[in-house]
Design an enzyme around this catalytic site. Structure first.
Site, PDB file in Angstrom:
ATOM      1  N   GLY A 130      10.876 -12.314 -48.533  1.00 47.91           N
ATOM      2  CA  GLY A 130       9.425 -12.202 -48.641  1.00 47.91           C
ATOM      3  C   GLY A 130       9.065 -11.258 -49.757  1.00 47.91           C
ATOM      4  O   GLY A 130       9.897 -10.476 -50.235  1.00 47.91           O
ATOM      5  N   GLN A 138       4.044  -5.083 -54.086  1.00 51.81           N
ATOM      6  CA  GLN A 138       5.416  -4.835 -54.544  1.00 51.81           C
ATOM      7  C   GLN A 138       5.624  -5.215 -56.001  1.00 51.81           C
ATOM      8  O   GLN A 138       6.655  -4.895 -56.584  1.00 51.81           O
ATOM      9  CB  GLN A 138       6.418  -5.608 -53.687  1.00 51.81           C
ATOM     10  CG  GLN A 138       6.496  -5.111 -52.257  1.00 51.81           C
ATOM     11  CD  GLN A 138       7.595  -5.830 -51.528  1.00 51.81           C
ATOM     12  OE1 GLN A 138       7.385  -6.904 -50.997  1.00 51.81           O
ATOM     13  NE2 GLN A 138       8.790  -5.247 -51.527  1.00 51.81           N
ATOM     14  N   CYS A 176      14.396  -3.840 -47.970  1.00 50.07           N
ATOM     15  CA  CYS A 176      13.164  -4.107 -48.697  1.00 50.07           C
ATOM     16  C   CYS A 176      13.441  -3.974 -50.181  1.00 50.07           C
ATOM     17  O   CYS A 176      14.139  -3.049 -50.599  1.00 50.07           O
ATOM     18  CB  CYS A 176      12.102  -3.094 -48.260  1.00 50.07           C
ATOM     19  SG  CYS A 176      10.533  -3.287 -49.103  1.00 50.07           S
ATOM     20  N   LEU A 177      12.881  -4.885 -50.960  1.00 44.78           N
ATOM     21  CA  LEU A 177      13.084  -4.815 -52.410  1.00 44.78           C
ATOM     22  C   LEU A 177      12.520  -3.523 -52.997  1.00 44.78           C
ATOM     23  O   LEU A 177      12.972  -3.078 -54.042  1.00 44.78           O
ATOM     24  CB  LEU A 177      12.431  -6.025 -53.092  1.00 44.78           C
ATOM     25  CG  LEU A 177      13.011  -7.390 -52.721  1.00 44.78           C
ATOM     26  CD1 LEU A 177      12.169  -8.503 -53.351  1.00 44.78           C
ATOM     27  CD2 LEU A 177      14.465  -7.512 -53.151  1.00 44.78           C
ATOM     28  N   HIS A 218       6.754  -7.342 -41.555  1.00 44.76           N
ATOM     29  CA  HIS A 218       7.220  -6.509 -42.678  1.00 44.76           C
ATOM     30  C   HIS A 218       6.332  -6.715 -43.903  1.00 44.76           C
ATOM     31  O   HIS A 218       5.893  -5.744 -44.532  1.00 44.76           O
ATOM     32  CB  HIS A 218       8.679  -6.876 -42.992  1.00 44.76           C
ATOM     33  CG  HIS A 218       9.276  -6.124 -44.132  1.00 44.76           C
ATOM     34  ND1 HIS A 218      10.360  -5.285 -44.004  1.00 44.76           N
ATOM     35  CD2 HIS A 218       8.937  -6.077 -45.452  1.00 44.76           C
ATOM     36  CE1 HIS A 218      10.649  -4.753 -45.185  1.00 44.76           C
ATOM     37  NE2 HIS A 218       9.810  -5.227 -46.082  1.00 44.76           N
ATOM     38  N   GLU A 219       6.053  -7.971 -44.239  1.00 42.15           N
ATOM     39  CA  GLU A 219       5.303  -8.250 -45.475  1.00 42.15           C
ATOM     40  C   GLU A 219       3.827  -7.867 -45.341  1.00 42.15           C
ATOM     41  O   GLU A 219       3.242  -7.314 -46.281  1.00 42.15           O
ATOM     42  CB  GLU A 219       5.431  -9.722 -45.865  1.00 42.15           C
ATOM     43  CG  GLU A 219       6.844 -10.175 -46.191  1.00 42.15           C
ATOM     44  CD  GLU A 219       7.533  -9.326 -47.232  1.00 42.15           C
ATOM     45  OE1 GLU A 219       6.854  -8.721 -48.098  1.00 42.15           O
ATOM     46  OE2 GLU A 219       8.772  -9.230 -47.186  1.00 42.15           O
ATOM     47  N   HIS A 251       3.064  -4.324 -45.903  1.00 38.07           N
ATOM     48  CA  HIS A 251       2.938  -3.915 -47.322  1.00 38.07           C
ATOM     49  C   HIS A 251       1.477  -3.960 -47.785  1.00 38.07           C
ATOM     50  O   HIS A 251       1.079  -3.161 -48.630  1.00 38.07           O
ATOM     51  CB  HIS A 251       3.760  -4.834 -48.228  1.00 38.07           C
ATOM     52  CG  HIS A 251       5.221  -4.488 -48.302  1.00 38.07           C
ATOM     53  ND1 HIS A 251       5.679  -3.268 -48.714  1.00 38.07           N
ATOM     54  CD2 HIS A 251       6.328  -5.226 -48.045  1.00 38.07           C
ATOM     55  CE1 HIS A 251       7.012  -3.259 -48.697  1.00 38.07           C
ATOM     56  NE2 HIS A 251       7.436  -4.438 -48.292  1.00 38.07           N
TER      57      HIS A 251
HETATM   58 NI    NI Z   1       9.460  -5.025 -48.183  1.00 36.51          NI
END
Ligand code: NI
Length: 184
Positions: free
Chosen positions: A51, A56, A104-105, A146-147, A150
């Site tokens: 995702g 991000q 997470c990226l 999670h997304e 953000h």
């Molecule tokens: Ni993330």
């Protein structure tokens, strides 16, 4: 399409509430916002995430994308078709929770054990601006939580209840590798 730079923890944009997208901007397939969505898709594929949320890639707007194809790295998770969510809101969280390892990226190299609701309901719009109602459970429910976090300035470590379960990837591989990971 272009691959965009990932904002890492410390970038203030990751800690802000993001702005809703004006749905009128979605109508034109050649609009800047549609090009941006394509760039998000490209970036998620290049970075190997399940995702990606717009903050991000340093845009503080409410767009989330998800996609997961089963692979050898994380076997057993159900596939998630490419999904674009505009202005998503979680309207219901199940009381039942389960813990799972997330990464997470934006926190590359870290993994942490995070409790999440096992089921959620999400109201959103698709990239054409049509309404979506999603009832998700298990893996998909975790990725959505999670997304969408953000978009509200939250990252997975904020949801952890046991910080002794925050690990660098190298140590994770050594001590916790048997456990399932959600790489989002
Ligand atoms: Ni993330």
């Amino acid at each position: 399409m272009a691959s965009l730079e990932i904002a890492r923890l410390g970038n203030p944009l990751l800690r802000q509430l993001s702005e809703p997208v004006d749905l009128n901007c979605l109508a034109d397939p050649n609009s800047e916002i549609q090009t941006f969505i394509e760039d998000m898709v490209e970036t998620m594929k290049v970075e190997g995430g399940v995702g990606l949320a717009a903050p991000q890639v340093s845009r503080s707007i409410q767009i989330v994308i998800l996609e997961y194809e089963d692979n050898e790295r994380y076997p057993g998770h159900p596939e998630i078709p490419l999904t674009v969510l505009i202005n998503p809101v979680i309207t219901h969280y199940s009381e039942e929770t389960a813990e799972g390892w997330e990464s997470c990226l934006s926190l590359i190299d870290f993994r942490g054990l995070v409790p999440r609701s096992t089921k959620v309901v999400v109201e959103a719009y698709d990239r054409q601006g049509d309404q979506l109602h999603i009832e998700a459970e298990g893996f998909m429910a975790v990725v959505l939580q999670h997304e969408i976090d953000h978009l509200n300035g939250k990252v997975f470590i904020d949801r952890m209840t046991d910080m002794t379960k925050l690990s660098y990837l190298k140590e994770f591989d050594k001590y916790w590798a048997e456990e399932k990971v959600v790489d989002v």
